[in-house]
Every structure is written in structure tokens, then in C-alpha cells.
Scaffold this active site. Structure first.
Site, PDB file in Angstrom:
ATOM      1  N   GLY A  15       0.756  -1.249   0.080  1.00 17.90           N
ATOM      2  CA  GLY A  15      -0.089   0.039  -0.245  1.00 17.90           C
ATOM      3  C   GLY A  15       1.046   1.121   0.030  1.00 17.90           C
ATOM      4  N   ARG A  18       1.364  -5.413  -5.199  1.00 17.77           N
ATOM      5  CA  ARG A  18       1.286  -6.490  -4.377  1.00 17.77           C
ATOM      6  C   ARG A  18       1.480  -7.371  -5.206  1.00 17.77           C
ATOM      7  NH1 ARG A  18      -2.998  -3.805  -0.876  1.00 17.77           N
ATOM      8  NH2 ARG A  18      -1.845  -3.186   0.972  1.00 17.77           N
ATOM      9  N   ASP A  57       5.258  -5.038   6.070  1.00 18.14           N
ATOM     10  CA  ASP A  57       5.870  -6.206   6.409  1.00 18.14           C
ATOM     11  C   ASP A  57       5.677  -7.129   5.203  1.00 18.14           C
ATOM     12  OD1 ASP A  57       3.331  -6.182   6.428  1.00 18.14           O
ATOM     13  OD2 ASP A  57       3.251  -7.287   8.562  1.00 18.14           O
ATOM     14  N   THR A 115       4.254   2.802   5.427  1.00 16.46           N
ATOM     15  CA  THR A 115       2.868   2.348   5.547  1.00 16.46           C
ATOM     16  C   THR A 115       2.101   3.269   6.403  1.00 16.46           C
ATOM     17  OG1 THR A 115       1.240   0.676   6.355  1.00 16.46           O
ATOM     18  CG2 THR A 115       3.446   0.628   7.312  1.00 16.46           C
ATOM     19  N   ASP A 156       0.067   2.489   8.412  1.00 15.93           N
ATOM     20  CA  ASP A 156      -0.394   1.808   9.768  1.00 15.93           C
ATOM     21  C   ASP A 156       0.301   1.847  10.693  1.00 15.93           C
ATOM     22  OD1 ASP A 156      -2.656   1.118   7.733  1.00 15.93           O
ATOM     23  OD2 ASP A 156      -1.430  -1.020   7.541  1.00 15.93           O
ATOM     24  N   ASP A 165       2.522  -0.222  11.717  1.00 12.24           N
ATOM     25  CA  ASP A 165       2.508  -1.435  12.537  1.00 12.24           C
ATOM     26  C   ASP A 165       3.693  -2.201  12.359  1.00 12.24           C
ATOM     27  OD1 ASP A 165       2.199  -1.753   9.740  1.00 12.24           O
ATOM     28  OD2 ASP A 165       0.522  -3.321   9.775  1.00 12.24           O
ATOM     29  N   MET A 169      -8.321   3.556   9.051  1.00 10.74           N
ATOM     30  CA  MET A 169      -7.396   2.183   8.461  1.00 10.74           C
ATOM     31  C   MET A 169      -6.779   1.857   9.487  1.00 10.74           C
ATOM     32  SD  MET A 169      -6.706   2.609   4.522  1.00 10.74           S
ATOM     33  CE  MET A 169      -7.793   2.120   3.246  1.00 10.74           C
ATOM     34  N   ARG A 206      -5.527  -1.583   9.247  1.00  6.06           N
ATOM     35  CA  ARG A 206      -5.436  -3.125   9.272  1.00  6.06           C
ATOM     36  C   ARG A 206      -5.438  -3.765  10.272  1.00  6.06           C
ATOM     37  NH1 ARG A 206      -3.416  -6.084   4.617  1.00  6.06           N
ATOM     38  NH2 ARG A 206      -2.319  -4.011   3.738  1.00  6.06           N
ATOM     39  N   ALA A 235     -12.336  12.252  20.384  1.00  2.97           N
ATOM     40  CA  ALA A 235     -13.302  11.210  20.323  1.00  2.97           C
ATOM     41  C   ALA A 235     -13.717  10.637  21.448  1.00  2.97           C
ATOM     42  CB  ALA A 235     -12.728  10.080  19.397  1.00  2.97           C
ATOM     43  N   GLU A 258     -10.614  -0.367  11.686  1.00  2.10           N
ATOM     44  CA  GLU A 258     -11.046  -1.281  10.619  1.00  2.10           C
ATOM     45  C   GLU A 258     -10.745  -2.780  11.261  1.00  2.10           C
ATOM     46  OE1 GLU A 258      -9.350  -1.383   6.930  1.00  2.10           O
ATOM     47  OE2 GLU A 258      -7.438  -1.001   7.598  1.00  2.10           O
TER      48      GLU A 258
HETATM   49  O1  F6P Z   1      -1.794  -1.140   4.796  1.00  2.00           O
HETATM   50  C1  F6P Z   1      -2.222   0.015   4.415  1.00  2.00           C
HETATM   51  C2  F6P Z   1      -3.615  -0.028   4.260  1.00  2.00           C
HETATM   52  O2  F6P Z   1      -4.314   1.142   3.811  1.00  2.00           O
HETATM   53  C3  F6P Z   1      -4.519  -0.299   5.266  1.00  2.00           C
HETATM   54  O3  F6P Z   1      -4.654   0.401   6.379  1.00  2.00           O
HETATM   55  C4  F6P Z   1      -5.801  -1.070   4.527  1.00  2.00           C
HETATM   56  O4  F6P Z   1      -6.358  -2.206   5.424  1.00  2.00           O
HETATM   57  C5  F6P Z   1      -5.155  -1.880   3.519  1.00  2.00           C
HETATM   58  O5  F6P Z   1      -3.915  -0.888   3.169  1.00  2.00           O
HETATM   59  C6  F6P Z   1      -6.040  -1.568   2.228  1.00  2.00           C
HETATM   60  O6  F6P Z   1      -5.602  -2.170   1.071  1.00  2.00           O
HETATM   61  P1  F6P Z   1      -5.942  -1.737  -0.526  1.00  2.00           P
HETATM   62  O7  F6P Z   1      -5.627  -0.491  -0.746  1.00  2.00           O
HETATM   63  O8  F6P Z   1      -5.408  -2.974  -1.084  1.00  2.00           O
HETATM   64  O9  F6P Z   1      -7.222  -2.184  -0.319  1.00  2.00           O
END
Ligand code: F6P
Length: 324
Positions: A11, A72, A103, A126, A128, A130, A170, A172, A187, A223
Site C-alpha cells: 500500500g 502487491r 511487512d 505504511t 498503519d 504497524d 484504516m 489493518r 473522540a 477497521e
Molecule cells: O496497509 C495500508 C492499508 O491502507 C491498510 O490500512 C488497509 O487495510 C489496506 O492497506 C487496504 O488495502 P487496499 O488498498 O489493497 O485496499
């Protein structure tokens, strides 16, 4: 090493262009050649390469996305795919790789290294956040600012209509974006995969905020949250249990991945790009460059992939206190 290849994979995230720029210019600074590889590992398999010099990365530090495109690649997961990729690199004279991604991208890099003993260095890219071994991944800070900006706008309409909004963000399987943007945007509740708040406690908390005089509320949900309901089911659940609430859902989606990188991400990308190239030139391989206590450091790729980037649990307590 005379020639380094650079690619972006997985991503995309804001700051990837700034990292490409840094890698290309660090190569030029040290008088070595740099080749851009389009579409991540897929471009490696197809030999989709471009020679890059300092002037080919003009005016991209401020641009979201990645000029090298991203993908990917399923084919790279096969030994045949990796063999083709290796042949192309050898043909082009590329002797080391900088992989900008998450990763999944690092797993590919490690596999490639173990099969062909090819020097690789990772830069965490990324939204995320993560990845173990770095306090910040490229794009995370920009995504946080984007999410806070969106929630500020949602708050305007939530408050005008006395509504409750569930905002899905988002991340993941990680709750970094939800937790930090949730606090930044004020929030009332933040639902993240790392902590199961439970449906009962969510209802109690919403009842409490109504009783305390709040007329509108924002609940941020990651998410990957494990509360057992998706954001739309959650809306139905809350409406049927607390009919006094008028609930709306907003899924922020891919807008979180776009936009001009923040200054933080640009500086981070610039620092990590220099360190990645200079580490390769020092003979280091199989590491990820990252940030710890505002110092650029190296983490073995295997740890970056396997380790867990923990959330700061103190932030959960802070959030509880300041939403009273
Ligand atoms: O890893 C980045 C991310 O945007 C995540 O937050 C999300 O779950 C995923 O990629 C979405 O992937 P795609 O763009 O393939 O729908």
C-alpha cells in the site's frame, strides 16, 4: 556496490516519494548509480526499470503516492518469479536493493536475500505504523493529520444535528491511527483491535456522555477492531439499544493514504533514505532503517516482520480521562 535499485511496494503512503528522492540523491552524492524499479516486485520480474539521477526526483518531496508506482506481486511469492527478478537485476548490474514498504514487502526482501544472497535494506512505508523497530513509519503522521482534519469536519455536522458518528479509520490489524487520531480529534470512545472494550461498556459510556450533557459524540473505530460487529452493525446495535441516539457512519477509506506528506514525514523519509543507502555501502544487509527516540537506527528485517509494534496503553487511560 556500484548500482542500487529502489522500489516501493504494498500500500502506498505519503512520504514514499520523499524517500525515493533521498535514496536517489544519496546514491548520486556517493557517486553510485541508482535505478528505479516500477510497480514493486512485479516490475523487478518484468524488468521495468528506469535510470534515476538527482534531477529525475525534482519537485516530488511534496507529492503523495509514489512516482515508481506500487503493487502487491503474487508472482514474486513463487521461486520462479524471484528467479526472473534476480536475472533482471543481474542483467541491469544492480547490486543491492532498497525496499520501501510494509511487512509483506520486507518478507519478500528477506526471501530474496536468502535465496540469492542479494543485499537488501528496508525503509518502513505504511500509514498503519504497524512495523516493529520504528516509532514512526512513513505516511503515518500524514494519515493522522488527514484523519483529524476529517473528524473535525464531521464534528461540525454531528454537533449541528446532535448526532452520534461512528468514524471508521484504516490500520489493518493495528489501532495506532484510531488511538492517536481519536485523541487528537477528541473522540468520546476509541475502538481498537488491541483492546476489547465490549459492547456493554460502549453502551454504558454513551449513556454516560448523554447524561453528562453531551449532545453529540464521535466514536472512532479501527477497521481491524475485534468488538465483533462491523461499523454498520454497530450503528444498528446502538440505535436499537439507545433509541435516543441518531447515528451516522463515516468510513474514511483510501483518502487516508493520499495527500501531500507532512513535514515530519518528509524529514523522516529524507533521514531514512540516507541511512539506507549508506548502510548498504557499509556492507550492511537485511536490516530496516527506522526511528527510535528520534534517532535513526537499524533493526534486523526478521525482527521488523515478526515483532509487534505495541500501542501506547497510557494513551487509552488519557483518552478515558479527557473525555469525561
Ligand atoms: O496497509 C495500508 C492499508 O491502507 C491498510 O490500512 C488497509 O487495510 C489496506 O492497506 C487496504 O488495502 P487496499 O488498498 O489493497 O485496499
Amino acid at each position: 556496490i556500484k548500482k542500487i535499485g529502489v522500489l516501493t511496494s504494498g500500500g502506498d503512503s505519503p512520504g514514499m516519494n520523499a524517500a525515493i528522492r533521498s535514496v536517489v540523491r544519496t546514491c548520486a552524492y556517493h557517486n553510485i548509480e541508482c535505478v528505479g524499479i516500477y510497480r514493486g516486485y512485479q516490475g523487478m520480474i518484468e524488468g521495468d526499470f528506469i535510470e534515476m539521477g538527482p534531477r529525475s526526483v525534482n519537485n516530488i518531496i511534496n507529492k503523495g503516492g509514489t512516482i515508481l508506482k506500487s503493487a502487491r506481486s503474487a508472482e514474486f511469492r513463487t521461486p520462479e518469479g524471484r528467479k526472473k527478478a534476480h536475472e533482471n537485476l543481474v542483467k541491469e548490474g544492480i547490486e543491492a536493493l532498497v525496499v520501501i514498504g510494509g511487512d509483506g514487502s520486507f518478507t519478500g526482501a528477506l526471501m530474496f536475500n536468502s535465496e540469492y544472497n542479494f543485499p537488501v535494506m528496508g525503509i518502513p512505508g505504511t500509514i498503519d505504523n504497524d512495523i516493529y523497530g520504528t516509532s514512526h513509519t512513513l505516511g503515518y503522521d500524514t494519515a493522522l493529520n488527514t484523519v483529524v482534519d476529517c473528524i473535525d469536519k464531521i464534528r461540525d455536522t454531528a454537533s449541528s444535528h446532535n448526532r452520534l458518528f461512528f468514524v471508521e479509520v484504516m490500520g489493518r490489524d493495528a489501532g495506532h491511527i484510531a488511538l492517536n487520531a481519536g485523541i487528537g480529534a477528541g473522540a468520546e470512545e476509541i475502538l481498537i483491535p488491541e483492546e476489547d472494550l465490549g459492547l456493554e461498556r460502549l453502551l454504558e459510556s454513551l449513556q454516560k456522555s448523554k447524561a453528562s450533557g453531551k449532545s453529540s459524540s464521535i466514536v472512532v473505530i479501527a477497521e481491524g477492531d475485534k468488538i465483533g460487529k462491523n461499523v454498520f452493525e454497530l450503528k444498528d446495535y446502538v440505535e436499537s439499544n439507545l433509541p435516543e441516539y441518531d447515528v451516522r457512519v463515516s468510513v474514511l477509506g483510501h483518502m487516508q493514504r493520499g495527500g501531500s506528506p507532512s513535514c515530519f514525514d518528509r524529514v523522516l523519509a529524507s533521514r531514512l533514505g540516507v541511512k539506507a543507502v549508506e548502510s548498504l555501502l557499509d556492507g550492511v544487509s537485511n536490516f530496516m532503517v527506522g526511528l527510535k527516540n528520534d534517532t535513526v537506527n537499524l533493526t534486523p528485517l526478521v525482527q521488523a516482520i515478526k515483532g509487534k509494534s505495541e500501542i501506547d496503553r497510557e494513551l487509552l487511560r488519557v483518552s478515558d480521562i479527557i473525555t469525561t
